[in-house]
Design an enzyme around this catalytic site. Structure first.
Site, mmCIF file in Angstrom:
data_model
loop_
_atom_site.group_PDB
_atom_site.id
_atom_site.type_symbol
_atom_site.label_atom_id
_atom_site.label_comp_id
_atom_site.label_asym_id
_atom_site.label_seq_id
_atom_site.Cartn_x
_atom_site.Cartn_y
_atom_site.Cartn_z
ATOM 1 N N GLY A 84 40.094 8.601 5.943
ATOM 2 C CA GLY A 84 38.664 8.685 6.195
ATOM 3 C C GLY A 84 37.885 8.011 5.088
ATOM 4 O O GLY A 84 38.314 7.992 3.928
ATOM 5 N N HIS A 270 50.310 15.116 4.188
ATOM 6 C CA HIS A 270 48.938 14.639 4.036
ATOM 7 C C HIS A 270 48.747 14.141 2.590
ATOM 8 O O HIS A 270 47.699 14.358 1.971
ATOM 9 C CB HIS A 270 47.956 15.771 4.345
ATOM 10 C CG HIS A 270 46.666 15.316 4.971
ATOM 11 N ND1 HIS A 270 46.412 15.406 6.319
ATOM 12 C CD2 HIS A 270 45.549 14.780 4.440
ATOM 13 C CE1 HIS A 270 45.202 14.948 6.579
ATOM 14 N NE2 HIS A 270 44.655 14.557 5.460
ATOM 15 N N ASP A 301 55.077 9.525 5.829
ATOM 16 C CA ASP A 301 54.165 9.121 4.756
ATOM 17 C C ASP A 301 54.104 10.246 3.739
ATOM 18 O O ASP A 301 54.529 11.359 4.031
ATOM 19 C CB ASP A 301 52.755 8.801 5.291
ATOM 20 C CG ASP A 301 51.959 10.037 5.666
ATOM 21 O OD1 ASP A 301 51.723 10.899 4.808
ATOM 22 O OD2 ASP A 301 51.562 10.150 6.834
ATOM 23 N N ARG A 325 47.025 6.260 -0.279
ATOM 24 C CA ARG A 325 46.205 6.015 -1.469
ATOM 25 C C ARG A 325 46.422 4.635 -2.102
ATOM 26 O O ARG A 325 45.488 3.987 -2.550
ATOM 27 C CB ARG A 325 46.542 7.034 -2.545
ATOM 28 C CG ARG A 325 46.114 8.455 -2.262
ATOM 29 C CD ARG A 325 46.579 9.297 -3.422
ATOM 30 N NE ARG A 325 46.306 10.712 -3.297
ATOM 31 C CZ ARG A 325 47.078 11.563 -2.634
ATOM 32 N NH1 ARG A 325 48.156 11.143 -2.006
ATOM 33 N NH2 ARG A 325 46.775 12.839 -2.588
HETATM 34 C C1 LIG Z 1 41.248 9.458 0.726
HETATM 35 C C2 LIG Z 1 42.165 9.919 1.820
HETATM 36 C C3 LIG Z 1 41.649 10.194 3.072
HETATM 37 C C4 LIG Z 1 42.506 10.609 4.104
HETATM 38 N N1 LIG Z 1 41.990 10.815 5.355
HETATM 39 C C5 LIG Z 1 42.821 11.119 6.364
HETATM 40 C C6 LIG Z 1 42.326 11.218 7.694
HETATM 41 O O1 LIG Z 1 41.136 11.035 7.936
HETATM 42 N N2 LIG Z 1 43.223 11.521 8.674
HETATM 43 C C7 LIG Z 1 44.559 11.729 8.424
HETATM 44 O O2 LIG Z 1 45.322 11.985 9.347
HETATM 45 N N3 LIG Z 1 45.044 11.625 7.182
HETATM 46 C C8 LIG Z 1 44.213 11.313 6.153
HETATM 47 N N4 LIG Z 1 44.735 11.167 4.901
HETATM 48 C C9 LIG Z 1 46.184 11.327 4.664
HETATM 49 C C10 LIG Z 1 46.911 9.994 4.860
HETATM 50 O O3 LIG Z 1 46.926 9.616 6.208
HETATM 51 C C11 LIG Z 1 48.369 10.100 4.398
HETATM 52 O O4 LIG Z 1 48.981 11.210 5.010
HETATM 53 C C12 LIG Z 1 48.521 10.219 2.869
HETATM 54 O O5 LIG Z 1 47.516 9.503 2.191
HETATM 55 C C13 LIG Z 1 49.883 9.681 2.473
HETATM 56 O O6 LIG Z 1 50.169 9.947 1.158
HETATM 57 P P1 LIG Z 1 49.974 8.866 -0.032
HETATM 58 O O7 LIG Z 1 48.495 8.742 -0.238
HETATM 59 O O8 LIG Z 1 50.664 9.520 -1.175
HETATM 60 O O9 LIG Z 1 50.599 7.571 0.426
HETATM 61 C C14 LIG Z 1 43.890 10.772 3.845
HETATM 62 C C15 LIG Z 1 44.382 10.504 2.585
HETATM 63 C C16 LIG Z 1 43.551 10.079 1.577
HETATM 64 C C17 LIG Z 1 44.126 9.769 0.226
#
Ligand SMILES: Cc1cc2nc3c(=O)[nH]c(=O)nc-3n(C[C@H](O)[C@H](O)[C@H](O)COP(=O)(O)O)c2cc1C
Length: 378
Positions: A84, A270, A301, A325
């Protein structure tokens, strides 16, 4: 001719630059994790402590990191996790990601709360976009979003179910981060101290949640807690395309999802943003793979920070993986160029890892390649 110097040689480079350039509030929103951050540290340690077996005297001159996902050939073995408000990391970030998806034919997860409309993203991604849905309130508002996604040409729906309530992330709370985004005196000082970000973001307009407006407002704090198995059954009946359930960490849930007819499961914590005490998702991936058998499509992920991690996740049972991220750090660091540099680093690392372990292909990474060490507590 003056050549731009490549600044990003690893995920840590991108993170360090992002930390310098982003306002504290934005960096803490992107970088932060649930509660104490121990769950995130454990997953990073678990990933670090997976050992891959090197091999010699295999001709690995010709290697491919392309990977099939559903019935589609992606040129890279990883996609873009839905996130998001990406435009907070850099103006136009959603569309930088969409162009990356189009270029490499990789899936771009488009968040319910993306800062660019779902219609625009799939157009720029040339169809390489998957729509991510959050259940919210009583679920009635979701039908309209699903209809819109279908009309826009989305064929894969990713339903994120690990957010019954938004996790407590103290770093976000301390900075007063909110969606929609508000600028109070604290944020004003923060922005003034990060002029490069603030000027370009002001010039491009404050990022918002583009899939919502006055007629269909979004409340991030609205409970998503009432979704249950009957909701899944309705969704399955409603959505004719690929249905992916994201946020699964339990073998029991995975077995039930398979029997309910979902097309793929995305093992994920997440990015450790929800339950600090969750088991390391990379270890649950192996358990879930064992329970579901070799054929069922499993995505992963959370915590991946290199191409070597990508290979590890495949050896632990993934059919495809997603970065979160890391991609935002790269765009915060150097915009589109940073994203291109980071992608190249990840592709090179994945390919070199294949060479070291005597494999030529991402479709040939059996679980016997990976040994899970008992990680010492971080
Ligand atoms: C800033 C941010 C916003 C996120 N927003 C969403 C979202 O809107 N929907 C969702 O399913 N996952 C969201 N996620 C989770 C990511 O889809 C994903 O699961 C996660 O970032 C993976 O881990 P990593 O950041 O260590 O690669 C978000 C993650 C971050 C860092």
């Amino acid at each position: 001719m003056l050549q731009t110097m490549t600044q990003i040689h690893s995920a840590e480079d991108a993170r360090r630059l992002a930390k310098r350039r982003l306002p504290w509030m934005v960096f803490d929103y992107i970088d932060g994790a649930a509660a104490t951050g121990h769950g995130q540290a454990l997953n990073h340690a678990a990933l670090r402590d997976i050992r891959l077996q090197p091999r010699i005297l295999v001709n690995v001159r010709e290697r491919s990191i392309a990977k099939q996902v559903f019935d589609h050939d992606a040129a890279l073995p990883f996609g873009i996790a839905p996130m998001g408000m990406c435009n907070l990391s850099a103006p136009g970030a959603d569309l930088m990601l969409a162009r990356l998806a189009a270029k490499h034919k990789i899936p771009h997860g488009v968040s319910t709360v993306a800062s660019t409309s779902l219609e625009k993203i799939i157009e720029v991604a040339e169809g390489h976009a998957w729509f991510q849905l959050y259940f919210s309130g009583d679920g009635s508002g979701m039908g309209a979003l699903i209809d819109r996604a279908e009309a826009a040409g989305y064929r894969t729906l990713v339903v994120t179910l690990d957010v019954p309530e938004v996790g407590r992330r103290p770093r976000e709370l301390r900075r007063g981060f909110k969606m929609p985004f508000r600028i109070g005196p604290k944020q004003f000082v923060d922005f003034a101290l990060h002029p490069r970000w603030s000027l370009s973001s002001l010039f491009h307009g404050k990022p918002g949640m583009a899939n919502f407006g006055p007629d269909n407002p979004f409340d991030r704090t609205e409970s998503r807690a009432s979704a249950d198995w009957s909701y899944l059954a309705k969704l399955r009946a409603r959505w004719p395309g690929n249905l992916v359930i994201k946020g699964v960490l339990s073998v029991e849930d995975a077995l039930r999802l398979k029997s309910e007819g979902v097309d793929a499961i995305q093992v994920s914590s997440h990015g450790s943003r929800q339950l600090d005490s969750a088991p390391p998702p990379i270890l649950m991936l192996r358990e879930i793979r064992r329970a579901l058998g070799p054929e069922f499509p499993l995505f992963y992920d959370s915590g991946l920070r290199s191409g070597e991690d990508v290979v590890k996740a495949y050896a632990m049972g993934a059919d495809f993986v997603f970065f979160g991220r890391l991609l935002q750090y790269a765009m915060a660091a150097e915009g589109r160029d940073g994203l291109a540099q980071m992608t190249q680093v990840l592709a090179d690392e994945a390919s070199l890892t294949l060479a070291q372990i005597g494999r030529r292909d991402m479709h040939d990474l059996p679980s016997t390649l990976a040994t899970v060490q008992q990680p010492p507590l971080p």
